[in-house]
Design a protein around this motif. Structure first.
Motif, PDB file in Angstrom:
ATOM      1  N   TRP A   1       0.839  -1.196   0.000  1.00  0.00           N
ATOM      2  CA  TRP A   1       0.000   0.000   0.000  1.00  0.00           C
ATOM      3  C   TRP A   1       0.874   1.246   0.000  1.00  0.00           C
ATOM      4  O   TRP A   1       1.979   1.235   0.553  1.00  0.00           O
ATOM      5  CB  TRP A   1      -0.871   0.065   1.253  1.00  0.00           C
ATOM      6  CG  TRP A   1      -1.999  -0.914   1.348  1.00  0.00           C
ATOM      7  CD1 TRP A   1      -1.955  -2.187   1.838  1.00  0.00           C
ATOM      8  CD2 TRP A   1      -3.361  -0.682   0.977  1.00  0.00           C
ATOM      9  NE1 TRP A   1      -3.190  -2.769   1.786  1.00  0.00           N
ATOM     10  CE2 TRP A   1      -4.082  -1.867   1.270  1.00  0.00           C
ATOM     11  CE3 TRP A   1      -4.042   0.406   0.425  1.00  0.00           C
ATOM     12  CZ2 TRP A   1      -5.448  -1.988   1.035  1.00  0.00           C
ATOM     13  CZ3 TRP A   1      -5.408   0.286   0.196  1.00  0.00           C
ATOM     14  CH2 TRP A   1      -6.095  -0.898   0.494  1.00  0.00           C
TER      15      TRP A   1
ATOM     16  N   LEU B   1       0.907   4.956   1.731  1.00  0.00           N
ATOM     17  CA  LEU B   1       0.309   5.561   2.917  1.00  0.00           C
ATOM     18  C   LEU B   1       0.356   7.075   2.791  1.00  0.00           C
ATOM     19  O   LEU B   1       1.380   7.650   2.384  1.00  0.00           O
ATOM     20  CB  LEU B   1       1.042   5.131   4.185  1.00  0.00           C
ATOM     21  CG  LEU B   1       1.089   3.634   4.503  1.00  0.00           C
ATOM     22  CD1 LEU B   1       1.765   3.421   5.854  1.00  0.00           C
ATOM     23  CD2 LEU B   1      -0.303   3.013   4.502  1.00  0.00           C
TER      24      LEU B   1
ATOM     25  N   ARG C   1      -3.061   6.866   6.602  1.00  0.00           N
ATOM     26  CA  ARG C   1      -4.166   6.183   5.921  1.00  0.00           C
ATOM     27  C   ARG C   1      -3.667   5.387   4.721  1.00  0.00           C
ATOM     28  O   ARG C   1      -2.822   5.850   3.949  1.00  0.00           O
ATOM     29  CB  ARG C   1      -5.185   7.209   5.440  1.00  0.00           C
ATOM     30  CG  ARG C   1      -6.421   6.624   4.742  1.00  0.00           C
ATOM     31  CD  ARG C   1      -7.231   7.689   4.037  1.00  0.00           C
ATOM     32  NE  ARG C   1      -6.527   8.200   2.877  1.00  0.00           N
ATOM     33  CZ  ARG C   1      -6.144   9.469   2.725  1.00  0.00           C
ATOM     34  NH1 ARG C   1      -6.375  10.364   3.673  1.00  0.00           N
ATOM     35  NH2 ARG C   1      -5.521   9.859   1.621  1.00  0.00           N
ATOM     36  N   GLU C   2      -4.163   4.160   4.559  1.00  0.00           N
ATOM     37  CA  GLU C   2      -3.860   3.368   3.370  1.00  0.00           C
ATOM     38  C   GLU C   2      -4.538   4.009   2.169  1.00  0.00           C
ATOM     39  O   GLU C   2      -5.714   4.344   2.213  1.00  0.00           O
ATOM     40  CB  GLU C   2      -4.338   1.933   3.548  1.00  0.00           C
ATOM     41  CG  GLU C   2      -3.557   1.150   4.597  1.00  0.00           C
ATOM     42  CD  GLU C   2      -4.068  -0.259   4.775  1.00  0.00           C
ATOM     43  OE1 GLU C   2      -5.256  -0.501   4.452  1.00  0.00           O
ATOM     44  OE2 GLU C   2      -3.299  -1.122   5.235  1.00  0.00           O
TER      45      GLU C   2
ATOM     46  N   LEU D   1      -3.627   0.579  -3.295  1.00  0.00           N
ATOM     47  CA  LEU D   1      -3.237  -0.822  -3.151  1.00  0.00           C
ATOM     48  C   LEU D   1      -2.468  -1.208  -4.413  1.00  0.00           C
ATOM     49  O   LEU D   1      -3.051  -1.377  -5.483  1.00  0.00           O
ATOM     50  CB  LEU D   1      -4.468  -1.709  -2.972  1.00  0.00           C
ATOM     51  CG  LEU D   1      -4.221  -3.209  -2.814  1.00  0.00           C
ATOM     52  CD1 LEU D   1      -3.303  -3.495  -1.628  1.00  0.00           C
ATOM     53  CD2 LEU D   1      -5.550  -3.954  -2.662  1.00  0.00           C
TER      54      LEU D   1
ATOM     55  N   SER E   1       3.849   0.637   2.555  1.00  0.00           N
ATOM     56  CA  SER E   1       3.663  -0.413   3.545  1.00  0.00           C
ATOM     57  C   SER E   1       3.701  -1.758   2.846  1.00  0.00           C
ATOM     58  O   SER E   1       2.915  -2.002   1.924  1.00  0.00           O
ATOM     59  CB  SER E   1       2.325  -0.236   4.269  1.00  0.00           C
ATOM     60  OG  SER E   1       2.037  -1.341   5.096  1.00  0.00           O
TER      61      SER E   1
END
Length: 208
Positions: A69, A71, A76-77, A80, A106
């Motif tokens: 991901w 960020l 916040r994600e 994707l 991430s």
């Protein structure tokens, strides 16, 4: 004196061990065009916050679930970039929304991985007939104009989506959004410069 010297040496070694990076820390290599990160297992890679669209080439040599991901500065994600079980090799676009701000990547993985971060202009050239397997990003030599068609096929059994992006790398249109195999013809929206493909199988795109 000898015991004191021995204690001093042991203390120095202990201090060095405490300061040494952990075995799982990601290695970073920078070139004029790209930044390459290498690591194993879960990692959080902080980067200089950017709103500029780009691409990430990702590989994973594990057997378990891989999720990557972007960020936002808030944690916040956001995007994707990869979501697969087992080995993975693919390219994904990020910061394609006007509100996107990436401050970190991430990685959730059980094996060794690499992330190569590049400008969007380094995406693969979009030829008349383009083929691939899995996630990829394509780049036209110039922004599309007029009426054109895309003949698109996909042989996978998972989610298949094709987004077009404008000259600034921003999300333009969702031209295909299916699960499983696909065979169809859609219009190429005027103003398209890039295509972002999310797939788990082989695919082909023919421009006409």
């Amino acid at each position: 004196m000898r015991p004191l010297r021995t204690l001093a040496v042991l203390a120095a070694l202990a201090s060095a061990a405490l300061l040494a990076p952990p075995a799982q820390a990601a290695a970073t290599v920078r070139t004029s065009a790209a930044t390459i990160y290498r690591g194993e297992g879960d990692q959080l890679l902080r980067v200089r916050t950017t709103t500029r669209p780009g691409i990430v080439k990702i590989t994973h040599n594990g057997e378990g679930h891989l999720a990557v991901w972007t960020l936002a500065p808030s944690g916040r994600e956001d995007d994707l970039l990869a979501n697969q079980v087992g080995a993975y090799k693919g390219t994904s676009a990020f910061n394609t929304g006007t509100s996107n701000r990436t401050a970190a990547f991430s990685i959730k993985a059980d094996g060794a991985w690499t992330l190569q971060v590049l400008p969007l202009t380094k995406a693969r050239s979009w030829s008349i007939t383009s083929r691939g397997t899995g996630d990829d990003v394509l780049r036209l030599s110039s922004t599309s104009r007029g009426l054109h068609r895309l003949r698109i096929r996909h042989s996978g059994d998972g989610h298949f989506a094709v987004w077009t992006l404008d000259a600034n790398g921003r999300t333009h249109n969702l031209v295909v959004n299916k699960v499983g195999s696909y065979n169809g013809t859609v219009s190429l929206p005027p103003g398209t410069r890039y295509a972002s493909i999310k797939a788990n199988g082989t695919w082909s795109i023919v421009r006409r």
